[in-house]
Motif scaffolding. Structure first.
Motif, mmCIF file in Angstrom:
data_model
loop_
_atom_site.group_PDB
_atom_site.id
_atom_site.type_symbol
_atom_site.label_atom_id
_atom_site.label_comp_id
_atom_site.label_asym_id
_atom_site.label_seq_id
_atom_site.Cartn_x
_atom_site.Cartn_y
_atom_site.Cartn_z
ATOM 1 N N GLU A 41 23.883 4.270 8.364
ATOM 2 C CA GLU A 41 22.530 4.773 8.588
ATOM 3 C C GLU A 41 21.552 4.170 7.598
ATOM 4 N N GLU A 42 22.006 4.016 6.361
ATOM 5 C CA GLU A 42 21.124 3.451 5.345
ATOM 6 C C GLU A 42 20.894 1.961 5.566
ATOM 7 N N VAL A 43 21.915 1.259 6.081
ATOM 8 C CA VAL A 43 21.728 -0.153 6.448
ATOM 9 C C VAL A 43 20.666 -0.257 7.531
ATOM 10 N N SER A 44 20.742 0.636 8.509
ATOM 11 C CA SER A 44 19.741 0.650 9.581
ATOM 12 C C SER A 44 18.352 0.927 9.025
ATOM 13 N N ARG A 45 18.287 1.814 8.031
ATOM 14 C CA ARG A 45 17.006 2.138 7.423
ATOM 15 C C ARG A 45 16.424 0.906 6.709
ATOM 16 N N MET A 46 17.288 0.144 6.057
ATOM 17 C CA MET A 46 16.827 -1.083 5.397
ATOM 18 C C MET A 46 16.241 -2.053 6.420
ATOM 19 N N SER B 27 0.823 -1.209 0.000
ATOM 20 C CA SER B 27 0.000 0.000 0.000
ATOM 21 C C SER B 27 0.855 1.256 0.000
ATOM 22 N N ASN B 28 2.093 1.130 0.409
ATOM 23 C CA ASN B 28 2.980 2.291 0.478
ATOM 24 C C ASN B 28 4.086 2.117 -0.550
ATOM 25 N N ASN B 29 3.838 2.620 -1.784
ATOM 26 C CA ASN B 29 4.828 2.473 -2.845
ATOM 27 C C ASN B 29 6.059 3.321 -2.607
ATOM 28 N N THR B 30 5.930 4.364 -1.818
ATOM 29 C CA THR B 30 7.079 5.220 -1.531
ATOM 30 C C THR B 30 8.156 4.432 -0.793
ATOM 31 N N GLU B 31 7.734 3.647 0.187
ATOM 32 C CA GLU B 31 8.712 2.855 0.937
ATOM 33 C C GLU B 31 9.345 1.779 0.065
ATOM 34 N N VAL B 32 8.559 1.216 -0.859
ATOM 35 C CA VAL B 32 9.111 0.225 -1.774
ATOM 36 C C VAL B 32 10.192 0.850 -2.650
ATOM 37 N N ARG B 33 9.897 2.036 -3.173
ATOM 38 C CA ARG B 33 10.895 2.724 -4.002
ATOM 39 C C ARG B 33 12.135 3.077 -3.188
ATOM 40 N N GLU B 34 11.901 3.456 -1.923
ATOM 41 C CA GLU B 34 13.041 3.773 -1.063
ATOM 42 C C GLU B 34 13.910 2.544 -0.847
ATOM 43 N N LEU B 35 13.244 1.415 -0.657
ATOM 44 C CA LEU B 35 13.984 0.175 -0.463
ATOM 45 C C LEU B 35 14.792 -0.171 -1.709
ATOM 46 N N ARG B 36 14.195 0.005 -2.860
ATOM 47 C CA ARG B 36 14.932 -0.259 -4.105
ATOM 48 C C ARG B 36 16.135 0.672 -4.244
ATOM 49 N N TYR B 37 15.921 1.937 -3.877
ATOM 50 C CA TYR B 37 17.014 2.906 -3.952
ATOM 51 C C TYR B 37 18.182 2.479 -3.056
ATOM 52 N N ALA C 206 14.950 -1.250 9.268
ATOM 53 C CA ALA C 206 13.701 -0.678 9.761
ATOM 54 C C ALA C 206 12.546 -0.938 8.797
ATOM 55 N N LEU C 207 12.821 -0.867 7.509
ATOM 56 C CA LEU C 207 11.780 -1.157 6.522
ATOM 57 C C LEU C 207 11.285 -2.590 6.636
ATOM 58 N N LEU C 208 12.198 -3.500 6.875
ATOM 59 C CA LEU C 208 11.807 -4.903 7.027
ATOM 60 C C LEU C 208 10.977 -5.119 8.279
ATOM 61 N N GLU C 209 11.311 -4.371 9.321
ATOM 62 C CA GLU C 209 10.602 -4.530 10.582
ATOM 63 C C GLU C 209 9.301 -3.736 10.649
ATOM 64 N N SER C 210 9.064 -2.912 9.642
ATOM 65 C CA SER C 210 7.937 -1.978 9.709
ATOM 66 C C SER C 210 6.579 -2.640 9.501
ATOM 67 N N VAL D 89 22.795 -8.527 -0.387
ATOM 68 C CA VAL D 89 23.355 -7.434 0.407
ATOM 69 C C VAL D 89 23.010 -7.582 1.874
ATOM 70 N N PHE D 90 21.751 -7.922 2.129
ATOM 71 C CA PHE D 90 21.317 -8.032 3.528
ATOM 72 C C PHE D 90 22.049 -9.174 4.231
ATOM 73 N N GLY D 91 22.207 -10.306 3.496
ATOM 74 C CA GLY D 91 22.930 -11.427 4.093
ATOM 75 C C GLY D 91 24.382 -11.095 4.363
ATOM 76 N N ARG D 92 24.939 -10.157 3.546
ATOM 77 C CA ARG D 92 26.345 -9.813 3.719
ATOM 78 C C ARG D 92 26.559 -8.769 4.807
ATOM 79 N N PHE D 93 25.647 -7.807 4.889
ATOM 80 C CA PHE D 93 25.868 -6.680 5.789
ATOM 81 C C PHE D 93 25.194 -6.836 7.141
#
Length: 562
Positions: free
Chosen positions: A28-33, A5-15, A35-39, A139-143
């Motif tokens: 900070e961006e790793v933390s943001r990623m 429902s929130n395409n903005t967050e999807v685009r942010e995740l892709r970015y 947070a998106l998963l936990e949201s 990336v997530f598995g690596r970082f």
């Protein structure tokens, strides 16, 4: 595929994924990623969906194309060389000239309109999100580090456990958390229960840590896992492999050198490894085992060893169960746990229920030839949780109580009401004579036996025994029975009852005779009673001495565990 429902967050995740692919992702961006998963649940479901997609695509990409192409190139080269030789040696082929009767003329130039290909936005979005999910997983598995400090399991029992100083001392009931620092178990046994109900027994020496709520890292040592349906996919990792549950009971042995042995007792497990590029991904079936070499990365079949791993422990009864299929009732009489820990030569007094460490046959049999007068009472055995009680059979006053719940032995015959010595866990010869049934000696470590002179009875608590084997069933009682050959030619009656109901009865067994008992046990059976009584045609007449050499034997008295 999951919709958001929130395409903005999807685009942010892709970015963020794109930046991470370019190695320009900040902390900070790793933390943001994260947070998106936990949201939201949608994010996590989306993540799980693409885990499967990633695995499938990764498998396709990992096909060893160079070797495949080299083999095909070689085959093509051989084919064309063969064709060339055949062409050089073949005779000339005469061809008739082609006759053209009518040359077609161009009537009108046909012009076809250009068709512009249109791409579905949905297909394009699906492609982009699929690629994004794959990149994200890499990336997530690596970082992303292991999340430490999350409680995921409970230490439910320990037996003779000794920990390294760094690991401290852990007791039953301790909650265990995820982390990368291993616990070191120098010796002994521990039993873990994960919050998803997967149960693992670890045998020291071993080192392990918990990665997640369904992953255990076994750095070295032995571990046995029992995985219920709700924990499907539970994984034991080693430094060189991953063993993934496919609905199983399996044992893993990880050596310090890195070798791994997998024994699948029930169901299936998947063995995954990439030692030296071996790319092993094999499903191991029930009753089979594999050995993985850390030196070469090769795997090979090895014989299954069903007793290599400790499957269950019970510190209260000192039980270490390795999958033995039989519980020795003679060992229970000796104060043991049914697996050889009892005191051989010890006995239970059928008149009091007391456990005596010395052999009753030596203490009693040579003192009172005429025996002791018993009563019709049922006596509890406080020394063992597996034995409900004992009694001296005598039906002169009617049915006799044979359990703590009041079950009655209705068919109990009238006897003299006397007994000679205790119910003994035999230790070798009795009064210098081997106990022989069907030309085999009983009362040894290899063939344990219960010695029960008439008149005596004992009742075992099957419910208490079942508590030790939650995943198993007690399916049968079996034994070899008989009367030791004596000069006086004694007679005896043998009885087996379940919850007060006679399941086996053999009257008038003579000196030197023997046979086999097999009594099926239902899941609800609670009490198993064994009794021996004087044969009715050999009861002593008034004023006569009662014979003291009716030596009754239950050889290999066992409960079958399945």
């Amino acid at each position: 595929m999951t919709e958001f429902s929130n395409n903005t967050e999807v685009r942010e995740l892709r970015y963020l994924i794109s930046k991470s692919l370019e190695s320009s992702l900040s902390r900070e961006e790793v933390s943001r990623m994260e947070a998106l998963l936990e949201s939201s649940l949608q994010m996590r479901v989306y993540y799980r969906e693409y885990v499967s997609l990633y695995c499938d695509l990764k498998s396709l990409l990992e096909v060893q194309l160079p070797e495949f192409y080299e083999d095909n190139i070689a085959e093509d080269r051989l084919f064309w060389e063969t064709m060339a030789r055949h062409e050089n040696l073949a005779p000339p082929l005469e061809l008739n000239p082609l006759r053209v009767e009518h040359q077609p003329e161009l009537i009108q130039k046909v012009e076809r309109p250009k068709i512009e290909r249109q791409f579905s936005k949905f297909s394009l979005v699906s492609l982009i999100t699929s690629i994004a999910a794959i990149i994200f997983l890499v990336v997530f598995g690596r970082f992303a580090p292991i999340r430490s400090g999350i409680e995921v399991a409970t230490l439910i029992d320990t037996l003779d456990a000794k920990w390294s100083e760094a690991s401290g001392t852990m007791k039953s009931g301790t909650r265990l958390t995820t982390g990368s620092t291993p616990w070191s178990l120098r010796e002994g046994y521990i039993q873990l229960r994960f919050d998803n109900d997967a149960r693992v027994v670890i045998e020291g020496p071993a080192a392990f840590n918990l990665l997640t709520g369904d992953q255990l890292m076994l750095r070295y040592g032995r571990a046995y896992a029992v995985v219920p349906k709700q924990a499907y996919g539970f994984t034991i990792c080693t430094p060189n492999s991953r063993i993934i549950d496919l609905g199983t009971e399996f044992g893993v042995q990880s050596d310090i050198a890195g070798d791994v042995k997998l024994h699948v007792i029930k169901g299936q497990a998947q063995l995954v490894s990439n030692i030296k590029g071996s790319r092993i991904n094999k499903v191991v079936n029930q009753n089979s085992a594999q050995w993985l070499s850390a030196q070469t990365g090769d795997i090979q079949d090895i014989p299954i060893d069903s007793k290599l791993f400790v499957r269950r422990i019970n510190s209260g009864n000192k039980i270490v169960w390795r999958g033995e299929s039989r519980i020795d009732l003679a060992d229970l009489v000796g104060g043991g746990n049914g697996f050889g820990t009892g005191v051989r030569g010890s006995c239970l007094d059928p008149e009091t229920g007391d456990w005596l460490a010395d052999s009753g046959i030596r203490r009693w049999g040579t003192v009172r030839i005429n025996g002791w007068a018993g009563n019709a009472s049922y006596h509890a055995v406080p020394s063992s949780s597996f034995i409900d009680g004992v009694f001296v059979p005598n039906g002169q006053d009617g049915p006799q109580v044979i359990s703590s719940e009041g079950h009655q032995f209705v068919q109990v015959p009238a006897t003299s009401g006397r007994y000679w010595g205790g119910i003994i866990n035999v230790d070798g010869p009795v009064l210098g004579q081997d106990l022989v049934l069907d030309n085999r000696v009983y009362g040894t470590a290899q063939r344990p036996a219960l010695f029960m002179h008439t008149n005596a009875g004992i009742t075992f608590d099957l419910a208490a025994i079942r508590e030790l084997f939650v995943e198993c069933e007690l399916t049968e009682f079996s034994a070899v029975y008989g009367v030791q050959k004596r000069q006086s030619n004694p007679f005896a009656d043998f009885w087996v009852l379940v919850d007060g109901q006679v399941k086996f009865q053999q009257e008038g067994v003579q000196s030197g005779q023997s046979g086999v008992i097999r009594v099926p046990l239902s899941k609800t059976a609670r009490y198993l009673t064994l009794a021996v009584t004087e044969s009715k045609d050999r009861l002593p007449a008034e004023g006569r001495l009662v014979t003291f050499d009716t030596w009754c034997v239950f050889g290999l008295p066992s409960l079958t565990v399945k």
